[in-house]
Design a protein around this motif. Structure first.
Motif, PDB file in Angstrom:
ATOM      1  N   ILE A  45      -4.420   4.334   7.354  1.00 52.25           N
ATOM      2  CA  ILE A  45      -4.339   5.161   6.242  1.00 52.25           C
ATOM      3  C   ILE A  45      -5.923   5.350   5.776  1.00 52.25           C
ATOM      4  N   VAL A  46      -6.136   6.692   5.581  1.00 54.20           N
ATOM      5  CA  VAL A  46      -7.437   7.112   4.528  1.00 54.20           C
ATOM      6  C   VAL A  46      -6.911   7.566   3.363  1.00 54.20           C
ATOM      7  N   LYS A  47      -5.833   7.904   3.268  1.00 51.24           N
ATOM      8  CA  LYS A  47      -5.776   8.163   1.408  1.00 51.24           C
ATOM      9  C   LYS A  47      -4.774   7.472   1.538  1.00 51.24           C
ATOM     10  N   ILE A  48      -4.809   7.700  -0.280  1.00 50.09           N
ATOM     11  CA  ILE A  48      -3.292   7.164  -0.891  1.00 50.09           C
ATOM     12  C   ILE A  48      -3.299   7.676  -2.451  1.00 50.09           C
ATOM     13  N   GLU A  49      -2.824   8.210  -2.355  1.00 50.06           N
ATOM     14  CA  GLU A  49      -2.587   9.391  -4.654  1.00 50.06           C
ATOM     15  C   GLU A  49      -0.849   9.474  -4.696  1.00 50.06           C
ATOM     16  N   THR A  50      -0.941   8.301  -5.946  1.00 52.63           N
ATOM     17  CA  THR A  50       0.494   8.309  -6.947  1.00 52.63           C
ATOM     18  C   THR A  50       0.612   8.734  -8.480  1.00 52.63           C
ATOM     19  N   TRP A  51       2.014   9.174  -9.190  1.00 50.47           N
ATOM     20  CA  TRP A  51       1.669   9.417  -9.655  1.00 50.47           C
ATOM     21  C   TRP A  51       1.227   7.636 -10.779  1.00 50.47           C
ATOM     22  N   CYS A  52       0.883   7.922 -12.181  1.00 44.31           N
ATOM     23  CA  CYS A  52       1.326   6.418 -12.878  1.00 44.31           C
ATOM     24  C   CYS A  52       1.979   6.174 -13.424  1.00 44.31           C
ATOM     25  N   SER A  53       2.363   5.177 -13.754  1.00 45.76           N
ATOM     26  CA  SER A  53       3.581   4.870 -13.695  1.00 45.76           C
ATOM     27  C   SER A  53       4.661   5.747 -15.658  1.00 45.76           C
ATOM     28  N   PHE A  54       3.557   6.115 -16.674  1.00 43.77           N
ATOM     29  CA  PHE A  54       4.354   6.774 -17.346  1.00 43.77           C
ATOM     30  C   PHE A  54       4.538   8.001 -16.970  1.00 43.77           C
ATOM     31  N   LEU A  81      -2.426  -1.873  -3.549  1.00 43.77           N
ATOM     32  CA  LEU A  81      -1.110  -1.427  -4.147  1.00 43.77           C
ATOM     33  C   LEU A  81       0.325  -2.493  -3.414  1.00 43.77           C
ATOM     34  N   PHE A  82       0.807  -2.869  -3.938  1.00 39.51           N
ATOM     35  CA  PHE A  82       1.940  -3.883  -3.554  1.00 39.51           C
ATOM     36  C   PHE A  82       1.062  -5.266  -3.874  1.00 39.51           C
ATOM     37  N   ILE A 132       5.350  -3.087   3.941  1.00 38.95           N
ATOM     38  CA  ILE A 132       5.190  -3.863   3.166  1.00 38.95           C
ATOM     39  C   ILE A 132       5.902  -2.959   1.739  1.00 38.95           C
ATOM     40  N   SER A 133       5.593  -1.850   2.269  1.00 40.52           N
ATOM     41  CA  SER A 133       6.529  -0.467   0.993  1.00 40.52           C
ATOM     42  C   SER A 133       7.830  -1.290   0.732  1.00 40.52           C
ATOM     43  N   GLU A 134       9.140  -1.290   2.219  1.00 42.53           N
ATOM     44  CA  GLU A 134       9.947  -1.209   2.042  1.00 42.53           C
ATOM     45  C   GLU A 134      10.834  -2.712   1.460  1.00 42.53           C
ATOM     46  N   THR A 169      -2.194  -5.988  -1.834  1.00 45.19           N
ATOM     47  CA  THR A 169      -2.557  -5.667  -0.594  1.00 45.19           C
ATOM     48  C   THR A 169      -3.096  -3.865  -0.378  1.00 45.19           C
ATOM     49  N   SER A 170      -4.209  -4.526   0.355  1.00 43.71           N
ATOM     50  CA  SER A 170      -5.134  -3.409   0.392  1.00 43.71           C
ATOM     51  C   SER A 170      -4.345  -2.323   1.732  1.00 43.71           C
ATOM     52  N   LEU A 171      -4.368  -1.234   1.373  1.00 43.64           N
ATOM     53  CA  LEU A 171      -3.666  -0.442   3.115  1.00 43.64           C
ATOM     54  C   LEU A 171      -4.475   0.459   3.392  1.00 43.64           C
ATOM     55  N   ILE A 172      -5.510   0.848   2.676  1.00 46.27           N
ATOM     56  CA  ILE A 172      -6.360   1.672   3.386  1.00 46.27           C
ATOM     57  C   ILE A 172      -7.638   0.788   4.846  1.00 46.27           C
ATOM     58  N   GLY A 173      -6.733   2.060   5.883  1.00 40.57           N
ATOM     59  CA  GLY A 173      -7.225   1.177   6.853  1.00 40.57           C
ATOM     60  C   GLY A 173      -6.331   0.426   8.061  1.00 40.57           C
ATOM     61  N   LYS A 174      -5.050   0.325   7.783  1.00 42.28           N
ATOM     62  CA  LYS A 174      -3.930  -0.393   7.758  1.00 42.28           C
ATOM     63  C   LYS A 174      -3.474   1.658   8.242  1.00 42.28           C
ATOM     64  N   ASN A 175      -2.666   0.939   9.995  1.00 39.87           N
ATOM     65  CA  ASN A 175      -1.523   1.850  10.734  1.00 39.87           C
ATOM     66  C   ASN A 175      -0.765   1.660  10.071  1.00 39.87           C
ATOM     67  N   TRP A 176       1.025   2.489   9.972  1.00 40.93           N
ATOM     68  CA  TRP A 176       2.159   2.472   8.958  1.00 40.93           C
ATOM     69  C   TRP A 176       2.767   1.770   9.530  1.00 40.93           C
ATOM     70  N   SER A 177       2.334   1.312  10.861  1.00 39.45           N
ATOM     71  CA  SER A 177       3.714  -0.101  11.146  1.00 39.45           C
ATOM     72  C   SER A 177       3.563  -0.751  10.453  1.00 39.45           C
TER      73      SER A 177
END
Length: 114
Positions: A100-109, A48-49, A64-66, A51-59
């Motif tokens: 980060i252990v899980k990511i959920e998101t709507w798809c673009s539409f 996402l973005f 990256i999100s910002e 970048t692989s984010l699973i396993g990274k900490n919020w800091s």
């Protein structure tokens, strides 16, 4: 993606496909002619973005999100799992032990438009 390991219809008759080895769940919405509408993953190779984010900490993840203009998050803790939620993009980051252990998101539409 190939054949899912399992599938089911949820209470709204949406079709949910589960790919165990990919740690991926895809939801296809009945109201949208069964187009892909929602994804949930715990796959550390998923990006996402760019970048692989699973396993990274919020800091590590928040900057990256910002940088990608996803800035405002609500937070909630349930049974020790901390979740950050961005309503504009309907994006969830779930953390356990500060990773980060899980990511959920709507798809673009489905993404909310301003």
């Amino acid at each position: 993606m190939g054949k899912p390991d399992s599938s089911y219809k949820d209470e709204a008759e949406n079709v949910v496909l589960i790919y165990n080895s990919r740690k991926l769940r895809l939801t296809f919405y009945k109201d949208e002619d069964f187009r892909l509408g929602y994804m949930t993953t715990s796959n550390p190779m998923m990006k996402l973005f760019n970048t692989s984010l699973i396993g990274k900490n919020w800091s590590e993840v928040y900057p990256i999100s910002e940088k990608n203009k996803v800035k405002y998050f609500e937070s909630d803790t349930t049974e020790g799992i901390l979740s950050y939620f961005n309503e504009e993009y309907w994006l969830f980051f779930h953390l356990d032990y500060n990773e980060i252990v899980k990511i959920e998101t709507w798809c673009s539409f489905q993404r909310k438009r301003r």
